[in-house]
Design an enzyme around this catalytic site. Structure first.
Site, PDB file in Angstrom:
ATOM      1  N   ASN A  95       0.718  -1.169  -0.093  1.00 29.15           N
ATOM      2  CA  ASN A  95       0.117   0.146   0.011  1.00 29.15           C
ATOM      3  C   ASN A  95       0.849   1.242  -0.030  1.00 29.15           C
ATOM      4  O   ASN A  95       0.410   2.376  -0.623  1.00 29.15           O
ATOM      5  CB  ASN A  95      -1.033  -0.029   1.047  1.00 29.15           C
ATOM      6  CG  ASN A  95      -2.038  -1.219   1.118  1.00 29.15           C
ATOM      7  OD1 ASN A  95      -2.827  -0.954   0.061  1.00 29.15           O
ATOM      8  ND2 ASN A  95      -1.933  -2.014   2.061  1.00 29.15           N
TER       9      ASN A  95
ATOM     10  N   HIS B 253       4.621   1.079  -0.075  1.00 27.28           N
ATOM     11  CA  HIS B 253       5.919   0.756  -0.886  1.00 27.28           C
ATOM     12  C   HIS B 253       6.127  -0.345  -1.859  1.00 27.28           C
ATOM     13  O   HIS B 253       5.190  -1.344  -1.516  1.00 27.28           O
ATOM     14  CB  HIS B 253       7.253   0.841   0.258  1.00 27.28           C
ATOM     15  CG  HIS B 253       7.536   2.082   0.757  1.00 27.28           C
ATOM     16  ND1 HIS B 253       7.096   2.028   2.253  1.00 27.28           N
ATOM     17  CD2 HIS B 253       8.016   3.212   0.587  1.00 27.28           C
ATOM     18  CE1 HIS B 253       7.553   3.338   2.712  1.00 27.28           C
ATOM     19  NE2 HIS B 253       8.019   4.097   1.706  1.00 27.28           N
TER      20      HIS B 253
ATOM     21  N   GLY C 284      -4.761 -11.286   1.491  1.00 27.22           N
ATOM     22  CA  GLY C 284      -4.015 -10.650   0.684  1.00 27.22           C
ATOM     23  C   GLY C 284      -3.056 -11.647   0.039  1.00 27.22           C
ATOM     24  O   GLY C 284      -2.529 -12.626   0.724  1.00 27.22           O
ATOM     25  N   ALA C 285      -2.631 -11.338  -1.232  1.00 29.30           N
ATOM     26  CA  ALA C 285      -1.638 -12.205  -1.755  1.00 29.30           C
ATOM     27  C   ALA C 285      -0.288 -12.521  -1.172  1.00 29.30           C
ATOM     28  O   ALA C 285       0.380 -13.223  -1.056  1.00 29.30           O
ATOM     29  CB  ALA C 285      -1.459 -11.968  -3.411  1.00 29.30           C
ATOM     30  N   ASP C 286       0.152 -11.307  -0.495  1.00 30.85           N
ATOM     31  CA  ASP C 286       1.451 -11.012  -0.076  1.00 30.85           C
ATOM     32  C   ASP C 286       1.555 -11.958   1.215  1.00 30.85           C
ATOM     33  O   ASP C 286       2.467 -12.516   1.780  1.00 30.85           O
ATOM     34  CB  ASP C 286       1.714  -9.770   0.342  1.00 30.85           C
ATOM     35  CG  ASP C 286       0.758  -8.800   1.102  1.00 30.85           C
ATOM     36  OD1 ASP C 286      -0.459  -9.430   1.110  1.00 30.85           O
ATOM     37  OD2 ASP C 286       0.748  -8.047   2.138  1.00 30.85           O
TER      38      ASP C 286
END
Length: 265
Positions: A9, A11, A112-114
């Site tokens: 969101n 960096h 979230g994918a991360d």
């Protein structure tokens, strides 16, 4: 060379892998207004400085792996891969992409994918059970079972969000530098705020991790706690529960996803 791109969101972190070794990395601000062409120019400028890559965009890049928490940026990066890396295999982490991580959530698509990528890398590097603490825009805690399953997590306001909120909402407070104060007991307003942020977040990490570990394993000591994210170094020295620090955890996970979807297909 494999180019990995982790869009957060606040960096965006880019990493360049030669095999399993990360040989270069960059951190830039995430701007949802950037177009595909602007992103392509930015990528070329960054990679053009690396001695192992040529002057042409894509020269030396053999694969791309991307995850993004900002849908508009993911859309533009999809266009970048199509227009500028058309001949390069690319993986964009989204529903349907093989990660090998079972997601035991009420609605797996909302994770979230991360966070899934971090879970994959944590299991690969350290095994399960594990808790990943990611210090980003939000501070997230992700629980991974002994079988490598993503079983859930915790989301808390991030360090920078908290500092900004104090500066905006506090009538006599202001934005401060994120730095270690001289002592826990602040001798001025700035040091008092720095102390509250540093030791407050360290206490939050330890408290949340301890509770998660008790739910995750019969013996909480069996749980490995891994810290990642740009602000992790600030808290590392004050947390008693963090076992490992892996700043490139998400990028490593992106490499693993690429291997599972492209390199071994």
């Amino acid at each position: 060379m494999l180019l990995t791109i982790d869009v957060g969101n606040t960096h965006t972190v880019l990493g360049l892998f030669d095999g399993e070794e990360i040989v270069e990395h960059w951190r830039i601000s995430t701007d949802a207004r950037r177009t595909a062409d602007e992103l392509a120019v930015l990528l070329q400028g960054l990679m053009g400085m690396h001695p192992l890559l040529g002057d042409d965009l894509g020269d030396g890049i053999e694969g791309i792996s991307i995850c993004a928490t900002v849908p508009s940026v993911l859309h533009e990066l999809r266009e970048v891969t199509r227009r500028y890396y058309g001949d390069v295999p690319a993986v964009l982490v989204e529903p349907g992409v093989k990660t090998g991580v079972p997601i035991l959530m009420d609605n797996p698509k909302e994770v979230g994918a991360d966070r899934i990528i971090n879970a994959l890398a944590a299991v690969e590097l350290y095994g399960g059970p594990a808790v990943v603490v990611d210090f980003g825009t939000a501070t997230t805690f992700d629980a991974v079972s002994a079988r490598g399953e993503y079983v859930g997590g915790v989301i808390a306001p991030g360090i920078e969000i908290s500092v900004e909120a104090l500066g905006v909402k506090g009538a006599q407070l202001r934005k401060i530098e994120l730095a270690r104060p001289r002592s826990v007991i602040g001798k001025n307003t700035v040091e008092a705020m720095q102390s509250g942020i540093l030791y407050g977040f360290a206490g939050q990490v330890d408290g949340v991790v301890q509770r998660m570990a008790r739910e995750l394993a019969d013996d909480p000591d069996d749980v490995t706690v891994i810290a990642t994210g740009g602000l992790a170094p600030m808290v590392l020295g004050e947390s008693s529960e963090i076992d490992e620090h892996e700043p490139w955890l998400t990028l490593i996970g992106l490499r693993l996803v690429y291997e599972r979807n492209i390199a071994r297909s």
